[in-house]
Write a protein that holds these residues in place. Sequence first.
Motif, PDB file in Angstrom:
ATOM      1  N   ASP A 235       0.845  -1.190   0.000  1.00  0.00           N
ATOM      2  CA  ASP A 235       0.000   0.000   0.000  1.00  0.00           C
ATOM      3  C   ASP A 235       0.886   1.247   0.000  1.00  0.00           C
ATOM      4  O   ASP A 235       0.647   2.197  -0.741  1.00  0.00           O
ATOM      5  CB  ASP A 235      -0.909   0.037   1.225  1.00  0.00           C
ATOM      6  CG  ASP A 235      -1.832  -1.154   1.330  1.00  0.00           C
ATOM      7  OD1 ASP A 235      -2.231  -1.701   0.282  1.00  0.00           O
ATOM      8  OD2 ASP A 235      -2.149  -1.546   2.475  1.00  0.00           O
TER       9      ASP A 235
ATOM     10  N   ARG B 137     -11.740   7.296   0.279  1.00  0.00           N
ATOM     11  CA  ARG B 137     -11.380   6.201  -0.626  1.00  0.00           C
ATOM     12  C   ARG B 137     -11.603   4.848   0.052  1.00  0.00           C
ATOM     13  O   ARG B 137     -12.057   3.899  -0.594  1.00  0.00           O
ATOM     14  CB  ARG B 137      -9.920   6.327  -1.067  1.00  0.00           C
ATOM     15  CG  ARG B 137      -9.585   7.561  -1.888  1.00  0.00           C
ATOM     16  CD  ARG B 137     -10.000   7.446  -3.348  1.00  0.00           C
ATOM     17  NE  ARG B 137      -9.506   6.277  -4.026  1.00  0.00           N
ATOM     18  CZ  ARG B 137      -8.330   6.156  -4.633  1.00  0.00           C
ATOM     19  NH1 ARG B 137      -7.494   7.182  -4.658  1.00  0.00           N
ATOM     20  NH2 ARG B 137      -8.000   5.032  -5.237  1.00  0.00           N
ATOM     21  N   LEU B 138     -11.277   4.743   1.350  1.00  0.00           N
ATOM     22  CA  LEU B 138     -11.496   3.488   2.076  1.00  0.00           C
ATOM     23  C   LEU B 138     -12.987   3.154   2.122  1.00  0.00           C
ATOM     24  O   LEU B 138     -13.381   2.007   1.881  1.00  0.00           O
ATOM     25  CB  LEU B 138     -10.932   3.584   3.495  1.00  0.00           C
ATOM     26  CG  LEU B 138      -9.423   3.673   3.628  1.00  0.00           C
ATOM     27  CD1 LEU B 138      -9.029   3.994   5.072  1.00  0.00           C
ATOM     28  CD2 LEU B 138      -8.754   2.391   3.161  1.00  0.00           C
ATOM     29  N   GLU B 139     -13.803   4.160   2.429  1.00  0.00           N
ATOM     30  CA  GLU B 139     -15.251   3.929   2.526  1.00  0.00           C
ATOM     31  C   GLU B 139     -15.863   3.607   1.158  1.00  0.00           C
ATOM     32  O   GLU B 139     -16.827   2.848   1.081  1.00  0.00           O
ATOM     33  CB  GLU B 139     -15.934   5.144   3.149  1.00  0.00           C
ATOM     34  CG  GLU B 139     -15.607   5.293   4.611  1.00  0.00           C
ATOM     35  CD  GLU B 139     -16.209   6.512   5.267  1.00  0.00           C
ATOM     36  OE1 GLU B 139     -16.430   6.454   6.493  1.00  0.00           O
ATOM     37  OE2 GLU B 139     -16.452   7.527   4.587  1.00  0.00           O
ATOM     38  N   ALA B 140     -15.284   4.161   0.097  1.00  0.00           N
ATOM     39  CA  ALA B 140     -15.782   3.870  -1.252  1.00  0.00           C
ATOM     40  C   ALA B 140     -15.304   2.506  -1.749  1.00  0.00           C
ATOM     41  O   ALA B 140     -15.810   1.991  -2.742  1.00  0.00           O
ATOM     42  CB  ALA B 140     -15.314   4.960  -2.221  1.00  0.00           C
ATOM     43  N   GLY B 141     -14.333   1.923  -1.043  1.00  0.00           N
ATOM     44  CA  GLY B 141     -13.805   0.619  -1.441  1.00  0.00           C
ATOM     45  C   GLY B 141     -12.799   0.691  -2.573  1.00  0.00           C
ATOM     46  O   GLY B 141     -12.447  -0.329  -3.163  1.00  0.00           O
ATOM     47  N   THR B 142     -12.300   1.893  -2.876  1.00  0.00           N
ATOM     48  CA  THR B 142     -11.336   2.052  -3.960  1.00  0.00           C
ATOM     49  C   THR B 142      -9.889   2.096  -3.468  1.00  0.00           C
ATOM     50  O   THR B 142      -8.972   2.229  -4.271  1.00  0.00           O
ATOM     51  CB  THR B 142     -11.630   3.331  -4.766  1.00  0.00           C
ATOM     52  OG1 THR B 142     -11.584   4.462  -3.896  1.00  0.00           O
ATOM     53  CG2 THR B 142     -13.003   3.243  -5.428  1.00  0.00           C
TER      54      THR B 142
ATOM     55  N   CYS C 190      -5.992  -0.602  -3.724  1.00  0.00           N
ATOM     56  CA  CYS C 190      -6.412  -0.923  -5.086  1.00  0.00           C
ATOM     57  C   CYS C 190      -6.648  -2.415  -5.311  1.00  0.00           C
ATOM     58  O   CYS C 190      -7.292  -2.789  -6.293  1.00  0.00           O
ATOM     59  CB  CYS C 190      -5.408  -0.376  -6.096  1.00  0.00           C
ATOM     60  SG  CYS C 190      -3.730  -0.972  -5.867  1.00  0.00           S
TER      61      CYS C 190
ATOM     62  N   GLY D 124      -8.356  -4.427  -3.213  1.00  0.00           N
ATOM     63  CA  GLY D 124      -9.517  -4.920  -2.480  1.00  0.00           C
ATOM     64  C   GLY D 124      -9.851  -4.044  -1.290  1.00  0.00           C
ATOM     65  O   GLY D 124      -8.965  -3.487  -0.654  1.00  0.00           O
ATOM     66  N   ALA D 125     -11.122  -3.917  -1.022  1.00  0.00           N
ATOM     67  CA  ALA D 125     -11.595  -3.043   0.050  1.00  0.00           C
ATOM     68  C   ALA D 125     -11.243  -3.596   1.424  1.00  0.00           C
ATOM     69  O   ALA D 125     -11.146  -4.806   1.620  1.00  0.00           O
ATOM     70  CB  ALA D 125     -13.109  -2.868  -0.061  1.00  0.00           C
ATOM     71  N   TRP D 126     -11.050  -2.678   2.356  1.00  0.00           N
ATOM     72  CA  TRP D 126     -10.848  -3.050   3.763  1.00  0.00           C
ATOM     73  C   TRP D 126     -12.164  -3.520   4.356  1.00  0.00           C
ATOM     74  O   TRP D 126     -13.239  -3.034   3.978  1.00  0.00           O
ATOM     75  CB  TRP D 126     -10.402  -1.849   4.566  1.00  0.00           C
ATOM     76  CG  TRP D 126      -8.959  -1.519   4.540  1.00  0.00           C
ATOM     77  CD1 TRP D 126      -7.968  -2.103   3.821  1.00  0.00           C
ATOM     78  CD2 TRP D 126      -8.333  -0.476   5.304  1.00  0.00           C
ATOM     79  NE1 TRP D 126      -6.770  -1.496   4.080  1.00  0.00           N
ATOM     80  CE2 TRP D 126      -6.961  -0.496   4.994  1.00  0.00           C
ATOM     81  CE3 TRP D 126      -8.801   0.456   6.206  1.00  0.00           C
ATOM     82  CZ2 TRP D 126      -6.058   0.391   5.557  1.00  0.00           C
ATOM     83  CZ3 TRP D 126      -7.905   1.344   6.765  1.00  0.00           C
ATOM     84  CH2 TRP D 126      -6.544   1.304   6.450  1.00  0.00           C
TER      85      TRP D 126
ATOM     86  N   ILE E  44     -11.797   0.098   8.688  1.00  0.00           N
ATOM     87  CA  ILE E  44     -12.210   1.462   8.361  1.00  0.00           C
ATOM     88  C   ILE E  44     -12.652   2.177   9.626  1.00  0.00           C
ATOM     89  O   ILE E  44     -12.330   3.352   9.834  1.00  0.00           O
ATOM     90  CB  ILE E  44     -13.321   1.468   7.299  1.00  0.00           C
ATOM     91  CG1 ILE E  44     -12.805   0.864   5.989  1.00  0.00           C
ATOM     92  CG2 ILE E  44     -13.859   2.876   7.073  1.00  0.00           C
ATOM     93  CD1 ILE E  44     -13.875   0.615   4.946  1.00  0.00           C
TER      94      ILE E  44
END
Length: 119
Positions: free
Chosen positions: A63, A89-94, A97, A99-101, A106
């Motif tokens: 990361d 960006r974390l909340e949007a899942g982007t 890059c 895969g989302a947390w 979060i």
Amino acid sequence: MASALEPVQRALTAVADSLATHFADWGAVGRFVTGRVQPHTTETEDEPMHFDEHIKPLFRQRDRDAMNFAFDLWSLDDVSTHADAILGRLEAGTMPCDGAWPAERIAVFRHWIDAGKPA
């Protein structure tokens, strides 16, 4: 017979718990958690947060490498400066890059921001 298998069951459960606590570190999503292990990133509202202990470990080396062109994810100053954008960006899942947390990670990051981004 069942009592003879109990030590094996305990050993396998311990291995599964250990693996499950590290899945997010490896960028994977676990299909199960036995419920006995608390993730290392979970904090309660009463416990003080610290960047080096609670936030920096959320970001893997890859990361950091991916974002190093813009800022350093292992730097308190850089992450503090860009915290709102990172959270978005974390909340949007982007981000990251690959895969989302999970929501729990979060929530830890959000809690750190809400706590004033303590060192």
